[in-house]
Design a protein around this motif. Structure first.
Motif, PDB file in Angstrom:
ATOM      1  N   GLY A 167      69.325  45.187  59.849  1.00  0.00           N
ATOM      2  CA  GLY A 167      70.494  44.318  59.899  1.00  0.00           C
ATOM      3  C   GLY A 167      71.328  44.390  58.639  1.00  0.00           C
ATOM      4  O   GLY A 167      71.184  45.315  57.819  1.00  0.00           O
ATOM      5  N   GLU A 168      72.193  43.395  58.474  1.00  0.00           N
ATOM      6  CA  GLU A 168      73.122  43.399  57.345  1.00  0.00           C
ATOM      7  C   GLU A 168      72.405  43.264  56.009  1.00  0.00           C
ATOM      8  O   GLU A 168      72.842  43.843  55.009  1.00  0.00           O
ATOM      9  CB  GLU A 168      74.138  42.267  57.502  1.00  0.00           C
ATOM     10  CG  GLU A 168      75.083  42.445  58.680  1.00  0.00           C
ATOM     11  CD  GLU A 168      76.106  41.328  58.757  1.00  0.00           C
ATOM     12  OE1 GLU A 168      76.061  40.429  57.876  1.00  0.00           O
ATOM     13  OE2 GLU A 168      76.931  41.334  59.685  1.00  0.00           O
ATOM     14  N   ASP A 169      71.338  42.482  55.973  1.00  0.00           N
ATOM     15  CA  ASP A 169      70.612  42.317  54.713  1.00  0.00           C
ATOM     16  C   ASP A 169      70.040  43.654  54.239  1.00  0.00           C
ATOM     17  O   ASP A 169      70.131  43.999  53.052  1.00  0.00           O
ATOM     18  CB  ASP A 169      69.471  41.306  54.883  1.00  0.00           C
ATOM     19  CG  ASP A 169      69.983  39.895  55.129  1.00  0.00           C
ATOM     20  OD1 ASP A 169      71.061  39.560  54.599  1.00  0.00           O
ATOM     21  OD2 ASP A 169      69.305  39.135  55.853  1.00  0.00           O
TER      22      ASP A 169
ATOM     23  N   ALA B 276      69.172  40.509  43.884  1.00  0.00           N
ATOM     24  CA  ALA B 276      68.345  39.331  43.661  1.00  0.00           C
ATOM     25  C   ALA B 276      68.965  38.101  44.317  1.00  0.00           C
ATOM     26  O   ALA B 276      68.258  37.282  44.932  1.00  0.00           O
ATOM     27  CB  ALA B 276      68.153  39.109  42.163  1.00  0.00           C
ATOM     28  N   SER B 277      70.284  37.968  44.201  1.00  0.00           N
ATOM     29  CA  SER B 277      70.961  36.824  44.829  1.00  0.00           C
ATOM     30  C   SER B 277      70.829  36.886  46.351  1.00  0.00           C
ATOM     31  O   SER B 277      70.627  35.851  47.014  1.00  0.00           O
ATOM     32  CB  SER B 277      72.439  36.820  44.434  1.00  0.00           C
ATOM     33  OG  SER B 277      72.590  36.667  43.034  1.00  0.00           O
ATOM     34  N   ARG B 278      70.926  38.089  46.897  1.00  0.00           N
ATOM     35  CA  ARG B 278      70.808  38.227  48.349  1.00  0.00           C
ATOM     36  C   ARG B 278      69.392  37.881  48.818  1.00  0.00           C
ATOM     37  O   ARG B 278      69.220  37.224  49.858  1.00  0.00           O
ATOM     38  CB  ARG B 278      71.156  39.662  48.752  1.00  0.00           C
ATOM     39  CG  ARG B 278      71.257  39.893  50.263  1.00  0.00           C
ATOM     40  CD  ARG B 278      72.382  39.044  50.874  1.00  0.00           C
ATOM     41  NE  ARG B 278      72.643  39.419  52.248  1.00  0.00           N
ATOM     42  CZ  ARG B 278      73.772  39.972  52.689  1.00  0.00           C
ATOM     43  NH1 ARG B 278      74.753  40.200  51.826  1.00  0.00           N
ATOM     44  NH2 ARG B 278      73.926  40.282  53.956  1.00  0.00           N
TER      45      ARG B 278
ATOM     46  N   ALA C 261      65.730  34.031  51.573  1.00  0.00           N
ATOM     47  CA  ALA C 261      64.593  33.110  51.549  1.00  0.00           C
ATOM     48  C   ALA C 261      65.028  31.696  51.901  1.00  0.00           C
ATOM     49  O   ALA C 261      64.348  30.986  52.657  1.00  0.00           O
ATOM     50  CB  ALA C 261      63.936  33.145  50.174  1.00  0.00           C
ATOM     51  N   GLU C 262      66.161  31.262  51.359  1.00  0.00           N
ATOM     52  CA  GLU C 262      66.629  29.896  51.627  1.00  0.00           C
ATOM     53  C   GLU C 262      67.011  29.702  53.086  1.00  0.00           C
ATOM     54  O   GLU C 262      66.836  28.611  53.638  1.00  0.00           O
ATOM     55  CB  GLU C 262      67.827  29.586  50.722  1.00  0.00           C
ATOM     56  CG  GLU C 262      67.457  29.444  49.244  1.00  0.00           C
ATOM     57  CD  GLU C 262      68.678  29.224  48.369  1.00  0.00           C
ATOM     58  OE1 GLU C 262      69.805  29.446  48.871  1.00  0.00           O
ATOM     59  OE2 GLU C 262      68.511  28.828  47.194  1.00  0.00           O
ATOM     60  N   ASP C 263      67.543  30.765  53.715  1.00  0.00           N
ATOM     61  CA  ASP C 263      67.964  30.659  55.114  1.00  0.00           C
ATOM     62  C   ASP C 263      66.842  30.985  56.090  1.00  0.00           C
ATOM     63  O   ASP C 263      67.061  30.985  57.312  1.00  0.00           O
ATOM     64  CB  ASP C 263      69.138  31.608  55.380  1.00  0.00           C
ATOM     65  CG  ASP C 263      70.389  31.193  54.608  1.00  0.00           C
ATOM     66  OD1 ASP C 263      70.427  30.050  54.136  1.00  0.00           O
ATOM     67  OD2 ASP C 263      71.302  32.034  54.462  1.00  0.00           O
TER      68      ASP C 263
ATOM     69  N   ARG D 226      58.227  37.650  47.713  1.00  0.00           N
ATOM     70  CA  ARG D 226      57.453  38.062  46.531  1.00  0.00           C
ATOM     71  C   ARG D 226      57.296  39.575  46.479  1.00  0.00           C
ATOM     72  O   ARG D 226      57.456  40.179  45.415  1.00  0.00           O
ATOM     73  CB  ARG D 226      56.086  37.388  46.567  1.00  0.00           C
ATOM     74  CG  ARG D 226      55.196  37.781  45.393  1.00  0.00           C
ATOM     75  CD  ARG D 226      53.876  37.058  45.430  1.00  0.00           C
ATOM     76  NE  ARG D 226      53.029  37.476  44.320  1.00  0.00           N
ATOM     77  CZ  ARG D 226      51.805  36.999  44.090  1.00  0.00           C
ATOM     78  NH1 ARG D 226      51.302  36.074  44.903  1.00  0.00           N
ATOM     79  NH2 ARG D 226      51.106  37.430  43.073  1.00  0.00           N
ATOM     80  N   ALA D 227      56.977  40.200  47.610  1.00  0.00           N
ATOM     81  CA  ALA D 227      56.792  41.656  47.627  1.00  0.00           C
ATOM     82  C   ALA D 227      58.085  42.386  47.254  1.00  0.00           C
ATOM     83  O   ALA D 227      58.068  43.346  46.470  1.00  0.00           O
ATOM     84  CB  ALA D 227      56.316  42.094  49.014  1.00  0.00           C
ATOM     85  N   LEU D 228      59.199  41.927  47.791  1.00  0.00           N
ATOM     86  CA  LEU D 228      60.472  42.582  47.487  1.00  0.00           C
ATOM     87  C   LEU D 228      60.900  42.326  46.046  1.00  0.00           C
ATOM     88  O   LEU D 228      61.498  43.201  45.403  1.00  0.00           O
ATOM     89  CB  LEU D 228      61.546  42.092  48.461  1.00  0.00           C
ATOM     90  CG  LEU D 228      61.374  42.565  49.905  1.00  0.00           C
ATOM     91  CD1 LEU D 228      62.354  41.859  50.825  1.00  0.00           C
ATOM     92  CD2 LEU D 228      61.561  44.077  50.000  1.00  0.00           C
ATOM     93  N   ALA D 229      60.602  41.125  45.534  1.00  0.00           N
ATOM     94  CA  ALA D 229      60.935  40.830  44.142  1.00  0.00           C
ATOM     95  C   ALA D 229      60.143  41.726  43.193  1.00  0.00           C
ATOM     96  O   ALA D 229      60.670  42.213  42.177  1.00  0.00           O
ATOM     97  CB  ALA D 229      60.662  39.359  43.836  1.00  0.00           C
TER      98      ALA D 229
END
Length: 301
Positions: free
Chosen positions: A106-108, A163-165, A170-172, A181-184
């Protein structure tokens, strides 16, 4: 980086692309002319002082050992740069896989992967001054590209966007805590690699090493003709030229390997490595895959 098969025995003496001969040719010619001058003065003008060939052999052995040590140190820098970029290629592929696992298509996914390509192209420009504005616009769009390139540290700005994305995802609820955590953790590998490359760029081998190598090499080539007067005869200029080629060549090779990101034939091929990342991202996003970069005149950029 030079990419070619092992040349034939005749080509060995004719190849200049990737060779240090053009850079050290004045030194080779100067050593031969100096040896010829010493020989002519000794034969026809006045007896020149001589130096023990054994003493010059010890001097030459010491110089060879020091050149070998410095050459190993320089090659370690070149190889470390190549390993860092190899890990960056691996991290891009791993990031694409983890995004598909935790966030899906998707877009993310597209936003993060195109930003990570922008990071690498901007970092390439940071390391060797390449013009990458058009390439960055192609991947992230004109507006985003302009914002990134206005930043003092464009590569880091691209990582902040990612990082902002991830925080928004996560918030949504588009990604769970484990995926975040894995992606960070995967994202943290990129600034670490950037810092490693910046260290190689801004911290060359200590200048005192270079100064000592070049001074000692010149001194050895100046003294050598006086040791060859009784043994080499009229072959003295040829012997002096060969010795100058070996010692000045090693010093020049060391100088080139010491700077793995410069625009030179033996540098790490940053453009080709960025293209490998583009291929991986296009495969992940289902886009048309660009061709790999091919060597031009045996040089892979």
């Amino acid at each position: 980086m030079i990419v070619r098969d092992t040349p034939s025995r005749w080509q060995l003496f004719l190849i200049l692309k990737g060779s240090v001969v053009p850079q050290i040719l004045p030194n080779i010619i100067g050593a031969a002319l100096w040896a010829l001058l010493v020989l002519v003065l000794d034969r026809y003008v006045m007896a020149m002082p001589t130096i023990s060939i054994g003493a010059m052999g010890v001097f030459g052995l010491s110089l060879s050992l020091f050149l070998g040590f410095r050459n190993n140190a320089a090659y370690d820098r070149w190889w470390e740069a190549r390993k860092i970029w190899g890990r960056m290629v691996s991290d891009v592929r791993s990031l694409a896989q983890e995004l598909r696992i935790f966030a899906g298509k998707g877009e993310d996914e597209e936003f993060i992967l195109t930003r990570i390509l922008a990071f690498h192209h901007l970092h390439r420009a940071q390391l060797r001054g390449d013009e990458v504005a058009q390439i960055v616009r192609h991947w992230v769009g004109a507006d985003a590209a302009e914002q990134l390139m206005r930043q003092e540290n464009g590569p880091n700005a691209a990582l902040r966007d990612i990082a902002s994305r991830l925080r928004e995802m996560a918030e949504d609820g588009r990604i769970d805590g484990f995926g975040q955590r894995a992606l960070a953790e995967r994202l943290a590998a990129f600034p670490a690699a950037q810092a490693g490359n910046e260290r190689l760029l801004t911290t060359p081998l200590p200048f005192v090493y270079s100064l000592l190598v070049w001074r000692t090499t010149y001194l050895y080539c100046l003294l050598l003709p006086f040791a060859l007067l009784d043994s080499a005869g009229w072959f003295e200029p040829l012997v002096a030229a060969v010795v100058a080629y070996v010692f000045f060549g090693l010093a020049q090779v060391t100088h080139e390997l010491e700077h793995p990101f410069r625009k030179q034939a033996n540098a790490v091929p940053l453009s080709a490595l960025c293209r490998v990342m583009e291929i991986s991202v296009c495969n992940a996003l289902g886009r048309e895959v660009p061709p790999r970069l091919a060597p031009v005149d045996h040089v892979l950029d």
